[in-house]
Design a protein around this motif. Structure first.
Motif, PDB file in Angstrom:
ATOM      1  N   VAL A   1       0.817  -1.221   0.000  1.00  0.00           N
ATOM      2  CA  VAL A   1       0.000   0.000   0.000  1.00  0.00           C
ATOM      3  C   VAL A   1       0.851   1.271   0.000  1.00  0.00           C
ATOM      4  CG1 VAL A   1      -1.723   1.299   1.305  1.00  0.00           C
ATOM      5  CG2 VAL A   1      -1.990  -1.150   1.004  1.00  0.00           C
ATOM      6  N   PRO A   2       1.832   1.445   0.911  1.00  0.00           N
ATOM      7  CA  PRO A   2       2.608   2.694   0.867  1.00  0.00           C
ATOM      8  C   PRO A   2       3.513   2.800  -0.358  1.00  0.00           C
ATOM      9  CG  PRO A   2       2.834   1.657   3.009  1.00  0.00           C
ATOM     10  CD  PRO A   2       2.185   0.676   2.097  1.00  0.00           C
ATOM     11  N   ALA A   3       3.865   1.699  -0.971  1.00  0.00           N
ATOM     12  CA  ALA A   3       4.780   1.724  -2.111  1.00  0.00           C
ATOM     13  C   ALA A   3       4.088   2.120  -3.409  1.00  0.00           C
ATOM     14  CB  ALA A   3       5.444   0.364  -2.265  1.00  0.00           C
ATOM     15  N   GLN A   4       2.780   2.288  -3.387  1.00  0.00           N
ATOM     16  CA  GLN A   4       2.070   2.656  -4.619  1.00  0.00           C
ATOM     17  C   GLN A   4       2.479   4.041  -5.106  1.00  0.00           C
ATOM     18  OE1 GLN A   4       0.058   0.726  -6.484  1.00  0.00           O
ATOM     19  NE2 GLN A   4       0.569  -0.925  -5.090  1.00  0.00           N
ATOM     20  N   THR A   5       2.712   4.951  -4.173  1.00  0.00           N
ATOM     21  CA  THR A   5       3.101   6.306  -4.572  1.00  0.00           C
ATOM     22  C   THR A   5       4.608   6.442  -4.681  1.00  0.00           C
ATOM     23  OG1 THR A   5       3.138   7.051  -2.286  1.00  0.00           O
ATOM     24  CG2 THR A   5       1.075   7.308  -3.484  1.00  0.00           C
ATOM     25  N   GLY A   6       5.358   5.643  -3.955  1.00  0.00           N
ATOM     26  CA  GLY A   6       6.808   5.717  -3.982  1.00  0.00           C
ATOM     27  C   GLY A   6       7.375   6.714  -2.991  1.00  0.00           C
ATOM     28  N   ASP A   7       6.520   7.519  -2.378  1.00  0.00           N
ATOM     29  CA  ASP A   7       6.974   8.540  -1.437  1.00  0.00           C
ATOM     30  C   ASP A   7       7.102   8.005  -0.021  1.00  0.00           C
ATOM     31  OD1 ASP A   7       6.781  10.177  -3.597  1.00  0.00           O
ATOM     32  OD2 ASP A   7       4.849  11.035  -3.010  1.00  0.00           O
ATOM     33  N   TRP A   8       6.377   6.965   0.289  1.00  0.00           N
ATOM     34  CA  TRP A   8       6.254   6.513   1.676  1.00  0.00           C
ATOM     35  C   TRP A   8       7.201   5.385   2.039  1.00  0.00           C
ATOM     36  CZ3 TRP A   8       3.418   9.188   5.042  1.00  0.00           C
ATOM     37  CH2 TRP A   8       2.517  10.102   4.518  1.00  0.00           C
ATOM     38  N   ASN A   9       8.109   5.010   1.158  1.00  0.00           N
ATOM     39  CA  ASN A   9       8.995   3.884   1.450  1.00  0.00           C
ATOM     40  C   ASN A   9       9.882   4.141   2.651  1.00  0.00           C
ATOM     41  OD1 ASN A   9       8.015   2.337  -0.632  1.00  0.00           O
ATOM     42  ND2 ASN A   9       9.528   3.079  -2.094  1.00  0.00           N
ATOM     43  N   ILE A  10      10.486   5.308   2.736  1.00  0.00           N
ATOM     44  CA  ILE A  10      11.383   5.615   3.845  1.00  0.00           C
ATOM     45  C   ILE A  10      10.597   5.760   5.142  1.00  0.00           C
ATOM     46  CG2 ILE A  10      12.997   7.331   4.739  1.00  0.00           C
ATOM     47  CD1 ILE A  10      13.776   7.845   1.815  1.00  0.00           C
ATOM     48  N   ILE A  11       9.455   6.394   5.092  1.00  0.00           N
ATOM     49  CA  ILE A  11       8.648   6.595   6.294  1.00  0.00           C
ATOM     50  C   ILE A  11       8.101   5.268   6.808  1.00  0.00           C
ATOM     51  CG2 ILE A  11       6.555   7.675   7.194  1.00  0.00           C
ATOM     52  CD1 ILE A  11       7.118   9.981   5.238  1.00  0.00           C
ATOM     53  N   SER A  12       7.607   4.428   5.913  1.00  0.00           N
ATOM     54  CA  SER A  12       7.077   3.133   6.365  1.00  0.00           C
ATOM     55  C   SER A  12       8.196   2.248   6.891  1.00  0.00           C
ATOM     56  CB  SER A  12       6.320   2.428   5.244  1.00  0.00           C
ATOM     57  OG  SER A  12       7.193   2.119   4.179  1.00  0.00           O
ATOM     58  N   GLY A  13       9.378   2.308   6.301  1.00  0.00           N
ATOM     59  CA  GLY A  13      10.522   1.559   6.824  1.00  0.00           C
ATOM     60  C   GLY A  13      10.918   2.034   8.203  1.00  0.00           C
ATOM     61  N   ALA A  14      10.895   3.350   8.408  1.00  0.00           N
ATOM     62  CA  ALA A  14      11.235   3.900   9.721  1.00  0.00           C
ATOM     63  C   ALA A  14      10.204   3.504  10.773  1.00  0.00           C
ATOM     64  CB  ALA A  14      11.345   5.417   9.642  1.00  0.00           C
ATOM     65  N   VAL A  15       8.930   3.490  10.397  1.00  0.00           N
ATOM     66  CA  VAL A  15       7.880   3.086  11.343  1.00  0.00           C
ATOM     67  C   VAL A  15       8.021   1.613  11.703  1.00  0.00           C
ATOM     68  CG1 VAL A  15       5.384   2.728  11.541  1.00  0.00           C
ATOM     69  CG2 VAL A  15       6.264   4.882  10.672  1.00  0.00           C
ATOM     70  N   ILE A  16       8.319   0.777  10.734  1.00  0.00           N
ATOM     71  CA  ILE A  16       8.475  -0.659  10.994  1.00  0.00           C
ATOM     72  C   ILE A  16       9.661  -0.919  11.910  1.00  0.00           C
ATOM     73  CG2 ILE A  16       9.045  -2.875   9.925  1.00  0.00           C
ATOM     74  CD1 ILE A  16       7.458  -1.897   7.469  1.00  0.00           C
TER      75      ILE A  16
ATOM     76  N   THR B   1      11.155   1.210  13.990  1.00  0.00           N
ATOM     77  CA  THR B   1      10.917   1.796  15.313  1.00  0.00           C
ATOM     78  C   THR B   1       9.982   0.924  16.140  1.00  0.00           C
ATOM     79  OG1 THR B   1      11.213   3.996  14.379  1.00  0.00           O
ATOM     80  CG2 THR B   1      10.130   3.852  16.522  1.00  0.00           C
ATOM     81  N   SER B   2       8.884   0.465  15.547  1.00  0.00           N
ATOM     82  CA  SER B   2       7.965  -0.392  16.297  1.00  0.00           C
ATOM     83  C   SER B   2       8.617  -1.728  16.643  1.00  0.00           C
ATOM     84  CB  SER B   2       6.681  -0.607  15.504  1.00  0.00           C
ATOM     85  OG  SER B   2       6.957  -1.259  14.291  1.00  0.00           O
ATOM     86  N   TYR B   3       9.439  -2.250  15.760  1.00  0.00           N
ATOM     87  CA  TYR B   3      10.141  -3.501  16.023  1.00  0.00           C
ATOM     88  C   TYR B   3      11.066  -3.351  17.226  1.00  0.00           C
ATOM     89  CZ  TYR B   3      12.861  -7.698  14.987  1.00  0.00           C
ATOM     90  OH  TYR B   3      13.464  -8.911  15.059  1.00  0.00           O
ATOM     91  N   GLU B   4      11.793  -2.247  17.289  1.00  0.00           N
ATOM     92  CA  GLU B   4      12.726  -2.029  18.393  1.00  0.00           C
ATOM     93  C   GLU B   4      12.000  -1.757  19.702  1.00  0.00           C
ATOM     94  OE1 GLU B   4      15.967  -2.473  18.459  1.00  0.00           O
ATOM     95  OE2 GLU B   4      15.897  -3.113  16.383  1.00  0.00           O
ATOM     96  N   ILE B   5      10.885  -1.061  19.668  1.00  0.00           N
ATOM     97  CA  ILE B   5      10.119  -0.795  20.889  1.00  0.00           C
ATOM     98  C   ILE B   5       9.558  -2.095  21.455  1.00  0.00           C
ATOM     99  CG2 ILE B   5       7.993   0.267  21.750  1.00  0.00           C
ATOM    100  CD1 ILE B   5       8.631   2.635  19.905  1.00  0.00           C
ATOM    101  N   ILE B   6       9.036  -2.955  20.589  1.00  0.00           N
ATOM    102  CA  ILE B   6       8.508  -4.236  21.042  1.00  0.00           C
ATOM    103  C   ILE B   6       9.625  -5.114  21.585  1.00  0.00           C
ATOM    104  CG2 ILE B   6       7.376  -6.364  20.280  1.00  0.00           C
ATOM    105  CD1 ILE B   6       5.799  -4.599  18.312  1.00  0.00           C
TER     106      ILE B   6
END
Length: 84
Positions: A23-38, A40-45
Motif C-alpha cells: 500500500v505505501p509503495a504505490q506512490t513511492g513517497d512513503w517507502n522511507i517513512i514506512s521503513g522507519a515506522v516498521i 521503530t515499532s520492532y525495536e520498541i517491542i
C-alpha cells in the motif's frame, strides 16, 4: 487453545507485512517513512519483551512478539519475490 492464538498472530503479522509492503509503495513517497515506522515499532517491542528476561512475560507480549515475527517473515518473503 493458546497455540492456535499464537499461530493466528503469526499469520496476521505475515498478512500485515503484505499490506505494509504494497500500500505505501504505490506512490513511492512513503517507502522511507514506512521503513522507519516498521523499524521503530520492532525495536520498541523488542525492548519491552527483552527488558527483564527473568520475570514471566505477559501473554499479550508474546502475541505481539509473534505478530512482529510474522511481519519480519512476510517482509523477507516479499523481498525474495522481488529478487526473483
Amino acid at each position: 487453545m493458546f497455540f492456535n492464538i499464537n499461530i493466528l498472530s503469526l499469520t496476521l503479522g505475515f498478512f500485515f507485512a503484505n499490506i505494509l509492503s504494497t500500500v505505501p509503495a504505490q506512490t513511492g513517497d512513503w517507502n522511507i517513512i514506512s521503513g522507519a515506522v516498521i523499524v521503530t515499532s520492532y525495536e520498541i517491542i523488542s525492548k519491552a519483551l527483552y527488558r527483564n528476561i527473568i520475570t514471566k512475560k505477559p501473554y499479550i507480549i508474546n502475541l505481539i512478539n509473534n505478530f512482529k515475527i510474522g511481519i519480519v517473515y512476510g517482509l523477507f518473503v516479499d523481498a525474495f519475490k522481488l529478487g526473483s
